[in-house]
Design a protein around this motif. Structure first.
Motif, mmCIF file in Angstrom:
data_model
loop_
_atom_site.group_PDB
_atom_site.id
_atom_site.type_symbol
_atom_site.label_atom_id
_atom_site.label_comp_id
_atom_site.label_asym_id
_atom_site.label_seq_id
_atom_site.Cartn_x
_atom_site.Cartn_y
_atom_site.Cartn_z
ATOM 1 N N SER A 532 0.855 -1.183 0.000
ATOM 2 C CA SER A 532 0.000 0.000 0.000
ATOM 3 C C SER A 532 0.889 1.231 0.000
ATOM 4 O O SER A 532 2.080 1.152 0.326
ATOM 5 N N GLU A 535 0.352 8.671 0.011
ATOM 6 C CA GLU A 535 0.968 9.750 -0.755
ATOM 7 C C GLU A 535 0.813 11.066 -0.003
ATOM 8 O O GLU A 535 -0.296 11.512 0.264
ATOM 9 N N GLU A 616 -7.725 4.229 -4.969
ATOM 10 C CA GLU A 616 -7.211 5.142 -3.961
ATOM 11 C C GLU A 616 -8.353 5.625 -3.070
ATOM 12 O O GLU A 616 -9.509 5.687 -3.492
ATOM 13 N N TYR A 617 -7.990 5.928 -1.820
ATOM 14 C CA TYR A 617 -8.984 6.378 -0.839
ATOM 15 C C TYR A 617 -8.762 7.858 -0.583
ATOM 16 O O TYR A 617 -7.682 8.282 -0.179
ATOM 17 N N SER A 618 -9.813 8.642 -0.849
ATOM 18 C CA SER A 618 -9.730 10.075 -0.631
ATOM 19 C C SER A 618 -11.129 10.604 -0.393
ATOM 20 O O SER A 618 -12.080 10.201 -1.069
ATOM 21 N N TRP A 622 -13.558 5.223 -2.046
ATOM 22 C CA TRP A 622 -12.563 4.539 -2.868
ATOM 23 C C TRP A 622 -12.890 4.818 -4.326
ATOM 24 O O TRP A 622 -14.043 4.781 -4.738
ATOM 25 N N PRO A 625 -8.039 6.196 -9.805
ATOM 26 C CA PRO A 625 -7.435 7.489 -10.154
ATOM 27 C C PRO A 625 -7.484 7.724 -11.660
ATOM 28 O O PRO A 625 -7.517 6.789 -12.458
ATOM 29 N N TRP A 629 -0.489 5.730 -11.331
ATOM 30 C CA TRP A 629 -0.102 5.715 -9.922
ATOM 31 C C TRP A 629 1.291 6.350 -9.775
ATOM 32 O O TRP A 629 2.214 6.048 -10.527
#
Length: 741
Positions: A532, A535, A616-618, A622, A625, A629
């Motif tokens: 994992s 960022e 990605e989790y933001s 989920w 993107p 990456w």
């Protein structure tokens, strides 16, 4: 000399004459006459039998009776008697013809007696044809024929209309009277609808005691009058009732051709176009031609009622029984979907009354249909081009297909770091076993180019592979002649034969149908490592955990490999700490382009392609993107710093209030900067909005805990939804900044 009294008499006489002259009526100008009113056969009244609408009535005399010049007659009763006497004008057309013109149309079916001395004539006003009907002539078959509306230009005597009206009911199509029935007057009633104004048309409604049965033709007829010799039929209206609720046809549905032979409906699948899989992730990228869904479409002559699956199983009897039965409604059709087997004759039976239509009518007759589905063209396909299987867990590779119960599997072990098979195409690679491998001297070389290897180059290297470590026929969890299915094939024991039980490895696995020359390949990594990344604005924190225990893994070597100065090199490397973390801070963004991330501990190696970005989790969700990456590490101008924000949690003590009640509103304000929350001293404005564009703006100050409270007690009678929001004040500029300004 004239005396005074005589003079007064003369004045009175002149005044009286003037008064009488003024009181005399002014007669209208005689209208023109465009025809000759005459009868040579001695008739005294014309017309002599019947009247229509505004027909005038003319009376003839044998000798001169009226003025030769004609004119209006104010006392017609001296010459003729009309009973009843409607409003209108009598006028002489000459000395021997006196004519009456009615002011209104003759009331249909009314009788008029005209007496001229001893002579008497009886006239009848004939029934006009209706101007419109409801239902109209030629209307669609009626589901519920319970009444018929007739609209006339003028009112009609309802009792007389009943005598002149007949209704016959015949079996559809109503051509022959055989089997028909003439309804008696007791089978219906006639009522007049109220008119809004006297000049409006008059509508009469014929209500049946019982509705007209399905599959019938109702024939309504009207006669001119009930007078002997004047009772000819003048009007006919034919209305059809809907046929009884019935199943009309069974067909194979979309994607299938119908072929009927020996009372069996045979459904053959059309050739379908390859399409992507469904919404289940990257595996859906594999092209696949699914067979058409096996279904039977049952058509009705009316919309059937909506039924659930329990009701469907009771009403729709399928022999032999089938699995996964489902019924879908589509207007006048029912789609029966199930796992129908190929080359199996089924029979669908529906008993009389087992179903009802949307009007509550029961199925009039039983229905049955034998049917069968021909064998689909078999198909077999990997459901992914590459992937990861757990080292200490299940090792199922995803497949989709139909029509096969066995498949040819080959397994080759490969170097996990070899660029000859990385990155592997998302659609996999197809080869033909009958194609010869490259001749000596034409063998492909190891891939050392800067660019990633293409699918055609991978195909050449697969053809040059040596003996497969495993080559065998595996049993599949699907049946011959069965429908499409998605499933997994367990190769755990096969991988154990190659590298040992519970050992990591990277493999190319080729799949071939038993009757096909094409072999489809995927790349699979057997590993216990999970990678994992967190960022941050200036760095990436890699975290490695175990798939089997979910615990952090220390001592894992992490390498970021890619292109720098037109060469494939290692851009960064490091080892995870006791918490399983390794942090990478790019020395200079844009200096290199990441092509793969390698995590290695002992024999266990995990290689990840940045172009196949993980989810990605933001912002609490989920998502996939939009860019590759870690692409920001190779883009020098991409901003990474997150803008500071003011956050506010706003709430009231309850959600619903009466208009006279006040609300307690509480808020907590924080400043979010660089991933951390902190208190803020800057106040703001509480904005409350309500129905009718109402708005209240209340300045608030923050307490030591960064919160505020307001008692909202504004007077408002408007009910509805109210909302509140917080608007922070602009930050105050420092004195130094003001001085510089």
């Amino acid at each position: 000399m004239i005396s005074k009294g005589a003079a007064m008499k003369k004045i009175l006489l002149l005044s009286l004459c003037a008064f009488l002259g003024a009181a005399a009526p002014l007669r209208a100008e005689t209208p023109p006459v465009f025809d000759r009113a005459q009868r040579a056969d001695g008739a005294r009244v014309a017309p002599d039998r019947f009247l229509r609408a505004y027909d005038p009535v003319t009376v003839f005399f044998s000798s001169d009776t009226g003025p030769k010049a004609g004119g209006a007659e104010d006392t017609p009763q001296k010459y003729v008697t009309m009973t009843p006497q409607p409003a209108g004008e009598w006028r002489w057309l000459g000395p021997r013809a006196l004519q009456f013109r009615p002011a209104d149309a003759w009331k249909p079916l009314s009788r008029v007696d005209v007496k001229l001395g001893a002579a008497e004539s009886k006239l009848v006003a004939l029934l006009p044809t209706p101007r419109s009907t409801n239902p109209a002539e030629g209307a669609d078959p009626q589901l519920e024929l319970t009444q018929i509306a007739l609209t006339f230009a003028e009112p009609v005597d309802a009792a007389a209309l009943t005598r002149l009206l007949t209704i016959e009911v015949r079996p559809s199509p109503g051509v022959s009277p055989q089997g028909g029935q003439m309804l008696s007057a007791s089978a219906y009633e006639i009522r007049a609808l109220e008119r809004g104004e006297r000049a409006e048309e008059q509508t009469y409604v014929i209500r049946f005691r019982e509705r007209i049965a399905d599959g019938r033709v109702a024939i309504l007829r009207l006669r001119l009058s009930d007078e002997a010799g004047l009772d000819d039929q003048t009007y006919e209206l034919r209305l059809r009732t809907a046929p009884p609720f019935a199943a009309t046809e069974a067909s194979c549905g979309h994607g299938w051709s119908d072929d009927r032979a020996e009372n069996v409906l045979r459904c053959a699948s059309y050739l379908t176009t390859p399409e992507s899989g469904d919404e289940e992730g990257d595996a859906a990228a594999i092209p696949y031609a699914p067979a058409s869904k096996r279904q039977l479409t049952l058509s009705f002559n009316a919309t059937p009622e909506t039924i659930d699956i329990l009701r469907a199983r009771e009403a729709l009897r399928i022999t032999p029984p089938v699995d996964d039965l489902a019924v879908e409604s589509d207007g006048r059709r029912l789609r029966i979907v199930a796992k129908f087997l190929s080359d199996q004759v089924y029979e669908l039976s529906i008993a009389q009354g087992a179903l009802k239509d949307s009007q509550g009518r029961a199925l009039a007759s039983a229905f049955s249909q034998r049917f069968a589905f021909t064998r689909d063209a078999p198909a077999l396909q990997w459901d992914a081009g590459y992937g990861v299987a757990e080292r200490f867990g299940p090792q199922l590779l995803p497949l989709r297909g139909r029509g096969y119960d066995r498949a040819d599997i080959r397994i080759h072990a490969i170097d996990p770091l070899s660029r000859d098979f990385f990155p592997f195409p998302a659609h996999g690679v197809d080869t033909s076993d009958s194609d010869a491998p490259p001749l000596p001297g034409n063998e492909p070389k190891s891939w050392n180019e800067t660019a990633n290897i293409e699918a055609e180059a991978i195909k050449q290297r697969i053809k040059f592979l040596g003996s497969p470590a495993v080559s065998r026929l595996v049993d599949l969890p699907i049946r011959r002649n069965g429908p499409d299915a998605k499933f997994g094939v367990d190769l755990k024991e096969d991988f154990a034969k190659v590298s040992g039980r519970d050992q990591p490895g990277t493999y190319l696995v080729g799949l071939r149908a038993v009757d096909d020359d094409k072999r489809r390949w995927l790349r699979v990594q057997i590993t216990d490592l999970s990678l994992s990344a967190i960022e941050e604005p200036t760095r990436v924190r890699f975290a490695v955990t175990s798939l089997s225990t979910t615990q952090p893994v220390s001592g894992v070597q992490i390498r970021v490999e890619g292109i720098k100065d037109e060469k494939f090199v290692t851009l960064a490397s490091g080892t995870t700490d006791a918490s399983g973390f390794f942090s990478w801070t790019p020395d200079k963004r844009g200096a290199g382009e990441a092509r793969r991330i390698v995590a290695n501990k002992g024999l266990d190696t995990l290689v990840i392609d940045p172009t196949s970005a993980p989810s990605e989790y933001s912002r609490e969700i989920w998502s996939k993107p939009e860019s590759e990456w870690l692409a920001w590490t190779s883009e020098a101008d991409q901003p990474r710093a997150e803008k500071p924000r003011t956050l506010c949690h706003l709430f009231s003590e309850r959600p619903i209030y009466r208009p006279e009640e006040f609300a307690h509103i509480k808020g907590f304000v924080r400043s979010y900067r660089g991933g951390a929350l902190s208190l803020t001293k800057t106040g703001g404005t509480l904005v409350v909005t309500g129905p009718g564009n109402q708005e209240w703006r209340i300045p608030v100050k923050l307490d030591s805990a960064g919160g505020f409270y307001h008692k909202f007690d504004a007077q408002t009678q408007a009910t509805g939804d109210y909302s509140a929001r917080y608007e922070p004040d602009a930050p105050k500029k420092s004195k130094k900044a003001e001085a510089q300004k």
